[in-house]
Design an enzyme around this catalytic site. Structure first.
Site, PDB file in Angstrom:
ATOM      1  N   GLU A 241       0.467  -1.272  -0.100  1.00 23.68           N
ATOM      2  CA  GLU A 241      -0.152  -0.151   0.187  1.00 23.68           C
ATOM      3  C   GLU A 241       0.830   1.237   0.166  1.00 23.68           C
ATOM      4  O   GLU A 241       1.898   1.663   0.983  1.00 23.68           O
ATOM      5  CB  GLU A 241      -0.852   0.104   1.256  1.00 23.68           C
ATOM      6  CG  GLU A 241      -1.949   0.547   1.175  1.00 23.68           C
ATOM      7  CD  GLU A 241      -2.081   2.512   1.511  1.00 23.68           C
ATOM      8  OE1 GLU A 241      -1.186   3.016   0.406  1.00 23.68           O
ATOM      9  OE2 GLU A 241      -1.903   2.525   2.689  1.00 23.68           O
ATOM     10  N   CYS A 275      -1.187   9.135   1.898  1.00 26.88           N
ATOM     11  CA  CYS A 275      -1.283   8.278   1.058  1.00 26.88           C
ATOM     12  C   CYS A 275      -2.546   8.968  -0.308  1.00 26.88           C
ATOM     13  O   CYS A 275      -2.032   9.302  -1.367  1.00 26.88           O
ATOM     14  CB  CYS A 275      -0.871   7.155   1.030  1.00 26.88           C
ATOM     15  SG  CYS A 275      -2.485   6.495   1.921  1.00 26.88           S
TER      16      CYS A 275
END
Length: 470
Positions: A241, A275
């Site tokens: 991720e 993110c």
């Protein structure tokens, strides 16, 4: 060998102390022998955790959620204080979402993860049934990032419990004690002590764990180092991720007040150190100025400063070097023709919430992840141009789309390259049981309760054939 933890907020005098490991439910000084015992312990525990029933696993998950909820305020304060840069406000949400992860995972565990295949659809499958069981690959190595010391760990540990897989958690250097205390909560909730270890170790020891054949699954949250991991262990199951250059597309018919509200909330969560924070906004030229005015009005009210102040929305960057990098990207964009609408300045590690307009594709602010409190707005002449610009980077986690036309929304959702598309919401919108992950350079695989359980488990088909007797 051991990472360090500090107990001072940003601006104070931080005193580094070695962070302990958590092995078999006990805190210990990190040594090679302790690391080996941790790995051997999760390997030994794999049989016992696999035999836990779904009801047993769900009950443990529920107890973790209850323990987090019972101590939520203290946990949020401790998370903010240990980091020195994550705001108290963000950490309140961090704890709330971690509770959600465990609650949602408990519910999914009770529903089950096994499936059926209708083999009787073939004439050769008469009087036969096939069960597809989800079985853990084995012990998991979960590596977390500094910007979500509890939530990212929850997204690795809760699915591991649901899958019946032991796990070693390697916390980020900026907040190792959060991982240790979280591990104690999980063990206290009934997860076998040998089935969870927390190892705040350095880079060399981390790479040794990555390569250890006894840990067949690696789940990593972070940056470009994820691809180093994948290349280093091609025969392991690796989940990544990673980051992204968060994008929002705004059609001319969008509700601009809604757009501004969502983009400001999504652009400055974790001070932009997320993110999926909003970084790029591609807005139709007809409504560009009106949207920029709304963004400026709202961002002017965003409080930046002391992360321990409950009213602070934007705190410092993780380091002053990170703040210098953000400021350099802003300055470079301005030199290329961008206009500072709000913010644009820095004091030490604190970057003021910033809005840039007149951004173009030649600027790094539209091509590279800023990972700071900066939103860049670009005018586009068409939605086709907005899609092309959105797809001009190597990958994406989420893309946000604002329009009142369902046909446009579904058309654009098909055209953008991203792991998820949020219609009439910013790209930062997420509920924690959604499959979540990126395309291209933004990641490999998916997390989010069921999706993460699938990452941690293999399929085993059990075929039952019988002979009718009546």
């Amino acid at each position: 060998m051991s990472e360090s933890t500090t107990s001072a907020a940003a601006g104070g005098s931080a005193v580094a102390e070695p962070a302990p490991a958590l092995v078999a439910g006990r805190r210990e000084r990190v040594t090679p022998e302790v690391i080996e015992r941790a790995v051997a312990g999760v390997v030994t525990a794999a049989g016992a955790t696999r035999r836990l029933s779904p009801a047993d696993r769900a009950a443990i998950l529920d107890r973790v959620a209850l323990a987090l909820a019972a101590d939520a305020e203290r946990l949020a304060e401790d998370l903010a204080r240990e980091s020195g840069f994550l705001t108290h406000r963000d950490m309140v949400l961090e704890v709330e979402r971690a509770i959600d992860v465990f609650t949602l995972t408990a519910a999914a565990t009770r529903e089950g993860f096994d499936d059926m295949v209708n083999v009787a659809a073939s004439p050769r499958g008469r009087d036969t049934m096939a069960i597809v069981r989800r079985v853990p690959y084995g012990p998991v190595l979960g590596i977390t990032a500094f910007n979500g010391p509890l939530l990212i760990a929850a997204h690795k540990v809760a699915p591991a419990i649901a899958a019946g897989a032991p796990i070693i958690l390697k916390p980020a250097p900026a907040g190792p004690m959060a991982g240790v205390e979280f591990g104690e909560i999980v063990v206290g909730a009934g997860w076998p002590a040998d089935a969870l270890a927390v190892l705040p170790v350095g880079n060399e020891e981390t790479m040794a764990l990555i390569k250890d054949p006894r840990l067949p699954v690696v789940s990593f949250t972070g940056g470009e180092f994820g691809w180093v991991i994948k290349d280093a262990v091609p025969r392991k199951h690796v989940h990544l991720e990673l980051g992204g250059v968060g994008s929002v597309i705004v059609a001319a018919d969008a509700d601009l007040d809604e757009v501004a509200d969502h983009c400001v909330a999504g652009g400055f969560v974790r001070s932009g150190q997320a993110c999926i924070s909003v970084q790029r906004i591609y807005v139709h030229a007809d409504v560009h100025d009106a949207l920029v005015d709304r963004l400026a009005e709202r961002v002017a009210k965003v409080r930046a400063g002391d992360p321990m102040d409950p009213e602070t929305a934007v705190g410092p960057m993780v380091t002053e070097q990170a703040a210098e990098r953000v400021q350099a990207m802003v300055d470079a964009a301005v030199a290329q023709g961008a206009r500072v609408v709000q913010g644009g300045t820095r004091e030490g590690a604190l970057v003021q919430p910033t809005v840039l307009s007149a951004a173009t594709g030649e600027m790094d602010v539209l091509r590279r992840e800023i990972f700071g409190p900066v939103i860049a707005v670009a005018a586009v002449g068409s939605l086709e141009e907005a899609v092309a610009e959105t797809n001009a980077v190597g990958g994406a986690l989420h893309v946000g789309l604002f329009t009142q036309d369902i046909d446009i929304a579904l058309t654009l959702a098909d055209q953008v390259n991203a792991g998820g598309v949020i219609v009439n919401g910013a790209n930062a919108w997420r509920i924690d049981n959604m499959p979540y992950g990126g395309t291209g350079t933004s990641g490999f695989g998916r997390e989010g309760v069921r999706a993460m359980v699938e990452e941690l488990t293999d399929r085993k088909v059990v075929v039952l054939r019988h002979r009718p007797r009546l």
